[in-house]
Scaffold this active site. Structure first.
Site, PDB file in Angstrom:
ATOM      1  N   LYS A 106       3.843  15.643  -9.235  1.00  0.00           N
ATOM      2  CA  LYS A 106       4.349  15.047 -10.472  1.00  0.00           C
ATOM      3  C   LYS A 106       5.631  15.734 -10.943  1.00  0.00           C
ATOM      4  O   LYS A 106       6.507  15.104 -11.539  1.00  0.00           O
ATOM      5  CB  LYS A 106       3.265  15.100 -11.552  1.00  0.00           C
TER       6      LYS A 106
ATOM      7  N   ASN B 231       4.746   3.288 -11.786  1.00  0.00           N
ATOM      8  CA  ASN B 231       3.558   3.674 -12.532  1.00  0.00           C
ATOM      9  C   ASN B 231       2.418   4.179 -11.643  1.00  0.00           C
ATOM     10  O   ASN B 231       1.604   4.983 -12.072  1.00  0.00           O
ATOM     11  CB  ASN B 231       3.087   2.461 -13.350  1.00  0.00           C
TER      12      ASN B 231
ATOM     13  N   ASP C   2       0.867  -1.174   0.000  1.00  0.00           N
ATOM     14  CA  ASP C   2       0.000   0.000   0.000  1.00  0.00           C
ATOM     15  C   ASP C   2       0.899   1.218   0.000  1.00  0.00           C
ATOM     16  O   ASP C   2       1.539   1.535   1.015  1.00  0.00           O
ATOM     17  CB  ASP C   2      -0.902  -0.017   1.241  1.00  0.00           C
TER      18      ASP C   2
ATOM     19  N   TYR D 216      -1.359  18.358  -7.114  1.00  0.00           N
ATOM     20  CA  TYR D 216      -1.063  17.163  -7.903  1.00  0.00           C
ATOM     21  C   TYR D 216       0.109  17.419  -8.836  1.00  0.00           C
ATOM     22  O   TYR D 216       1.043  16.618  -8.922  1.00  0.00           O
ATOM     23  CB  TYR D 216      -2.290  16.736  -8.703  1.00  0.00           C
TER      24      TYR D 216
ATOM     25  N   SER E  33       5.805  10.738 -14.506  1.00  0.00           N
ATOM     26  CA  SER E  33       5.466  12.115 -14.148  1.00  0.00           C
ATOM     27  C   SER E  33       4.182  12.508 -14.873  1.00  0.00           C
ATOM     28  O   SER E  33       3.212  11.754 -14.868  1.00  0.00           O
ATOM     29  CB  SER E  33       6.636  13.043 -14.495  1.00  0.00           C
TER      30      SER E  33
END
Length: 344
Positions: free
Chosen positions: A203, A112, A85, A199, A170
């Protein structure tokens, strides 16, 4: 590459048909129980690879494994679960320990898995912002734990080899990324942002970490019987450390996946109408992980081409007025946060 070119890319030129056989190779794909990860696992398994399906539970991993096996009954590959997790750093080392008890090599680690715009104030088990924790800290910890094994595989080759890679997923950093990628306060701690900027910060952090790992890998050497350690270091520094692990980041492309499950319904509707299916993004990852001619530090764009990040992100990788770069400071913050889970 322009934003338009990344939103509307040409067809992929490197696909599963470009590869003959992967029967000796071992891969881990985080977030492989659905979406892009599952599509990528299916491609690799069709080529007889051993693929570890990353997921949060044994049941989700087994469901994905059954689905892939059913779709490709003729494969001679292997599918195994990698249960962790990623919102709980304590689960990652046990998963790695189990993997290392079963395998002596790892060819590519595909980072991923990701999470986008969860409910406000969502936290990991350890209390970190959920996007930052899943997208950056868990990936950093996985690399810390698995890179030594990957480096050992790379050293077994008697010639430069570029097949041992870490692939960092990314995003399209041209749109909505905060200035400099990651916003750090005076003490070097990432600031808490809101909505999509948070977010995109996470990334951008993924990209900066890939850059830092690549830079540090290139600056290390390998001592062997062909010369002094100093000679090897000098040689490898000038040639991008051909005996090391490559770190490659990418924008997978705009796709319809589980990543948008927290997005507002109108946004999901637009995405569903415009975006490609997950297999397209899997081609971007396949290129980053297996295509020839890829170098450490490269940034790959849809659906398998080399690209560039925005200038303001490039600047964040350079020190200013005696202060360390944003990428270096963010790397060091992540390293400090995950160290207790490396030592556990």
């Amino acid at each position: 590459m322009s934003t338009f070119s990344q939103i509307f890319p040409p067809c992929p030129t490197f696909t599963e048909k470009s590869i003959v056989d992967l029967s000796t190779k071992v891969y881990i794909i985080t977030g492989a129980t659905a979406g892009v990860g599952l599509s990528l696992a299916t491609m690799l398994y069709s080529l007889n690879a051993t693929v570890y399906i990353g997921g949060r539970s044994s049941s989700s991993c087994e469901t994905a494994i059954t689905a892939v096996q059913t779709s490709i009954p003729t494969s001679k590959g292997n599918l195994k679960p990698f249960v962790a997790d990623l919102s709980d750093l304590t689960t990652i080392k046990p998963a790695v320990t189990t993997f290392l008890s079963q395998e002596h090599r790892l060819d590519v680690l595909f980072l991923n898995a990701g999470i986008m715009t969860p409910p406000a104030s969502s936290k990991t088990t350890q209390g970190y912002d959920l996007e930052l924790g899943v997208n950056c800290l868990s990936s950093f910890l996985l690399v810390q734990l698995l890179e030594p094994t990957m480096a050992n595989v790379a050293r077994h080759f008697c010639h430069p080899n570029q097949s041992i890679r870490v692939v960092w997923v990314s995003s399209l950093l041209n749109v909505g990324t905060p200035d400099g990628g990651v916003q750090l306060d005076a003490s070097g701690v990432p600031k808490q942002l809101e909505g999509m900027p948070n977010y995109m910060q996470s990334k951008a952090g993924v990209y900066l970490l890939a850059h830092e790992f690549a830079s540090r890998q290139k600056s290390t050497g390998r001592e062997d019987g062909n010369g002094s350690s100093a000679d090897v270091i000098a040689n490898e520094a000038s040639h991008g450390n051909p005996f090391g692990v490559l770190h490659v980041s990418l924008n997978p492309g705009l796709m319809k996946t589980e990543l948008q499950r927290h997005a507002p319904p109108p946004m999901r509707g637009i995405m569903s109408a415009v975006f490609k299916g997950p297999k397209a993004g899997a081609y971007t990852e396949l290129y980053a992980g297996l295509a020839p001619g890829v170098s450490s530090g490269d940034y790959v764009i849809p659906w398998g081409r080399k690209g560039e990040v925005p200038p303001h992100v490039v600047r964040s990788m350079k020190g200013v007025d005696g202060q360390a770069s944003v990428s270096k400071r963010f790397y060091e913050w992540c390293e400090q946060q995950v160290q207790p889970f490396v030592d556990a």
